[in-house]
Design a protein around this motif. Structure first.
Motif, PDB file in Angstrom:
ATOM      1  N   ALA A  44       0.832  -1.208   0.000  1.00  0.00           N
ATOM      2  CA  ALA A  44       0.000   0.000   0.000  1.00  0.00           C
ATOM      3  C   ALA A  44       0.864   1.254   0.000  1.00  0.00           C
ATOM      4  CB  ALA A  44      -0.929  -0.007   1.217  1.00  0.00           C
ATOM      5  N   ALA A  98      -3.799   0.629   5.656  1.00  0.00           N
ATOM      6  CA  ALA A  98      -3.527   0.951   4.253  1.00  0.00           C
ATOM      7  C   ALA A  98      -3.557   2.450   3.968  1.00  0.00           C
ATOM      8  CB  ALA A  98      -4.541   0.231   3.353  1.00  0.00           C
ATOM      9  N   SER A 134      -7.147  -3.492   2.177  1.00  0.00           N
ATOM     10  CA  SER A 134      -6.565  -4.443   1.224  1.00  0.00           C
ATOM     11  C   SER A 134      -7.641  -5.217   0.463  1.00  0.00           C
ATOM     12  CB  SER A 134      -5.647  -5.430   1.959  1.00  0.00           C
ATOM     13  OG  SER A 134      -6.375  -6.147   2.941  1.00  0.00           O
TER      14      SER A 134
END
Length: 651
Positions: A78, A381, A359
């Motif tokens: 990320a 993230a 995710s």
């Protein structure tokens, strides 16, 4: 679990400043005034350590350096995507884009030309590892034409690519197993690995042996990525014929950061000192301290408070609406994906322009560009990476001090003020006004240690790093034994490797793994990671697909009740085994435990060969591991409840 009481306290975080510089940086049509620490980054003649607060401009490092090849190593995919997008965005506004292939972009900035690329699992789409090899080759072709290359990746890809046999995981696993009991020459002869076979992977090796390596956000490395980063540091700073400069940046000082400095040995120190240039405006910090009728013990209480966040978001909805009405943005950061989606559903009923960042992009159907949304809901993230303009309101919870600091640091970038709602268990109150450094120190005191501690306690970290370094040593021996004086320098190199490996604490473990599992152990990745992440958050169907509308409030567990199973736990203590072997020995089937309800998990989880390690500790710590790690508990029914006997963590 309902809270007993919520106590609110107000704290003022004073503006964060850094020293102004006296020079500018030309990038295409734009001129950027540098800060003092950025000038020092640009002038550094050797490896260096960079300490600068969140939002100070560390990302610019890869553009400030003038080496022909630069590689940025980041803790997560990320963050790789965010930093790639950040640099690409800066170049797009200042330069002419010559070519755009998604994972590779080419820019002509007049006096300087850049080719930027990212190497992650996304780079393999359509062609597997061959796609990455072709990507490396294409980047090098541009470099031959005078372009500077900047490559963004995570720790595991450089050492897999540098090993030269990354396209055959089983073969790598066989080699790694053999390395534990044979010398290099015998391994090379036994497996008939020719120099030509290894060197044919040279494109990525050449790209990743770039003159400048930048390890960013070092305080954010998790237990899986940290030791991959340390293994790379050992490799890059030990090789006798590679003149790579290494830079490490961190917003805070951690013990892992200190260990990295010991590995580098010789370096300059660059620090962003306070000055007149405002990095972050004043932040009004509202501490919501939660107490429960039945609090979870120890560190687990920091995970328990997340269940209250959706209720707090609902109570603060009018404040969030007011922020959006003013043309500003709000962010809500938690840890569990299920909580992200629960909050998203609440907010989107009141405000249209909302995205979630996790995710699980495809499964949740709420993803979007956080820079374009008015309200962003996410987990780890969204904790790092691209600056989001006009972000001046946030609701934050975290389980670890460096996460908490990083998440609060997302707000109020520039001179604008901001407000942060922090949701915590009962902890020691800080004073009413804090400088940023004082806030960091307070966070360190009240939050628990990071979960990497179970790695240190188990001693697994040394075994992991040794596997990576030895695999790379083998490939260098085969590929370059007749070049660059390796045959003369190999003894000196081994001595340096040995010295630096001794800095990594731990001890060798008994490992009962097949070739595939050995590779997974050394690759810091698991075949079941996605399944476990989904199963920790939502109910799954028979094919393993999550149902976002059916979140779970519990954990994953294997239920046992026999004395024979408990004796098996005693036998596997302090050993690394395959998950399928452990489940077979326990004669249990993993389930989603949700109070009195238990759902069986998909068959593919039972069959996975991921390496696991059993943690047996106090209940508070084991509950904590279940909240921060993709793990499976081993439990025994006790009346209507469960007693946790141990936790299987991904080794």
């Amino acid at each position: 679990m309902l809270p007993k009481e919520v106590r609110n306290y107000s704290v003022t975080l004073m503006p964060t400043t850094v020293e102004e510089g006296s020079s500018t940086f030309e990038l295409g049509e734009h001129t950027i005034r540098l800060r003092r620490f950025q000038e020092e980054v640009m002038r550094a003649k050797s490896s260096f350590i960079l300490k600068a607060p969140t939002g100070a401009g560390k990302t610019l490092t890869l553009l400030l350096r003038r080496e022909e090849g630069k590689v940025g190593i980041y803790p997560s995919k990320a963050l790789v995507n965010d930093q790639y997008a950040s640099i690409a965005g800066l170049l797009e506004t200042s330069c002419s884009c010559v070519e755009d292939k998604g994972v590779m972009k080419v820019f002509d900035c007049g006096k300087r030309k850049f080719v930027i690329a990212k190497i992650t699992s996304e780079s393999m789409e359509g062609g597997g590892w061959k796609s990455i090899e072709n990507l490396c080759k294409r980047v090098l072709e541009f470099r031959d034409e005078g372009f500077e290359s900047i490559t963004f990746t995570v720790p595991e890809y450089p050492y897999l690519l540098l090993s030269g046999t990354y396209d055959n995981f089983y073969r790598v696993g066989v080699l790694l197993k053999a390395l534990r009991r044979m010398d290099l020459a015998k391994v090379a002869k036994t497996f008939k690995l020719s120099r030509e076979r290894v060197v044919m992977k040279k494109f990525c090796a050449e790209l990743l042996f770039s003159p400048f390596m930048f390890f960013d956000e070092f305080h954010a490395y998790s237990s899986k990525s940290l030791y991959g980063a340390l293994a790379l540091l050992i490799i890059y700073t030990s090789m006798p014929f590679i003149g790579t400069k290494v830079a490490i940046s961190s917003a805070t000082e951690t013990k892992e950061f200190k260990l990295a400095k010991e590995i580098i040995e010789e370096y300059e120190e660059i620090e962003a000192k306070p000055g007149k240039d405002v990095v972050r405006g004043e932040t009004e910090l509202e501490l919501n301290m939660i107490s429960f009728v039945k609090p979870w013990p120890g560190a687990a209480r920091f995970a328990q408070v997340e269940g209250v966040v959706p209720e707090i978001v609902q109570k603060k909805m009018n404040e969030i609406k007011e922020v959006v009405k003013r043309g500003k943005k709000a962010i809500i950061i938690v840890d569990r994906i299920a909580t992200v989606y629960e909050i998203y559903k609440k907010v989107v009923k009141e405000i249209n322009d909302v995205v979630c960042v996790t995710s699980m992009k495809e499964e949740l159907n709420c993803s979007g560009d956080p820079r374009e949304a008015s309200v962003i809901v996410g987990n780890e993230a969204i904790s790092y990476g691209v600056d989001i303009k006009d972000l001046d309101y946030g609701i934050i919870t975290a389980k670890l001090w460096f996460q908490f600091v990083q998440r609060i640091g997302r707000l109020g970038r520039g001179s604008q003020g901001s407000k942060a709602i922090a949701v915590l268990p009962e902890v020691a109150r800080p004073k009413e006004a804090l400088e940023w450094g004082e806030f960091v120190e307070w966070s360190k005191e009240v939050f628990p240690e990071r979960p990497v501690d179970w790695f240190e306690a188990s001693g697994l970290e040394k075994t992991k790093v040794e596997n990576v370094v030895k695999a790379h040593e083998l490939m260098v021996y085969i590929a370059f034994r007749d070049k660059f004086g390796v045959s003369r320098n190999i003894k000196m190199w081994r001595e340096k490797l040995s010295k630096k490996l001794n800095l990594i604490r731990g001890r060798s473990k008994e490992m009962y793994l097949g070739a595939e599992s050995t590779f997974l152990f050394s690759a810091f990745r698991g075949s079941s990671d996605d399944i476990i992440i989904k199963a920790r958050n939502f109910e799954l169907d028979e094919e393993g697909k999550p149902n976002p509308d059916r979140p779970i409030k519990g954990f994953l567990a294997v239920e046992i009740s026999s004395k024979e199973a408990e004796e098996f736990l005693d036998r596997i203590h302090d050993k690394v085994l395959q998950l399928n072997v452990v489940l077979s020995g326990l004669k249990g089937y993993p389930k989603q435990i949700m109070g009195k309800k238990a759902n069986p998990l998909p068959r593919q989880l039972v069959e996975t060969k991921d390496p696991v390690y059993l943690i047996r500790s106090n209940e508070g710590y084991m509950r904590y591991l279940l909240s921060v790690e993709d793990s499976i508990a081993v439990v025994e029914p006790v009346g209507k409840d469960y007693k946790i006997l141990g936790v299987l963590v991904r080794a």
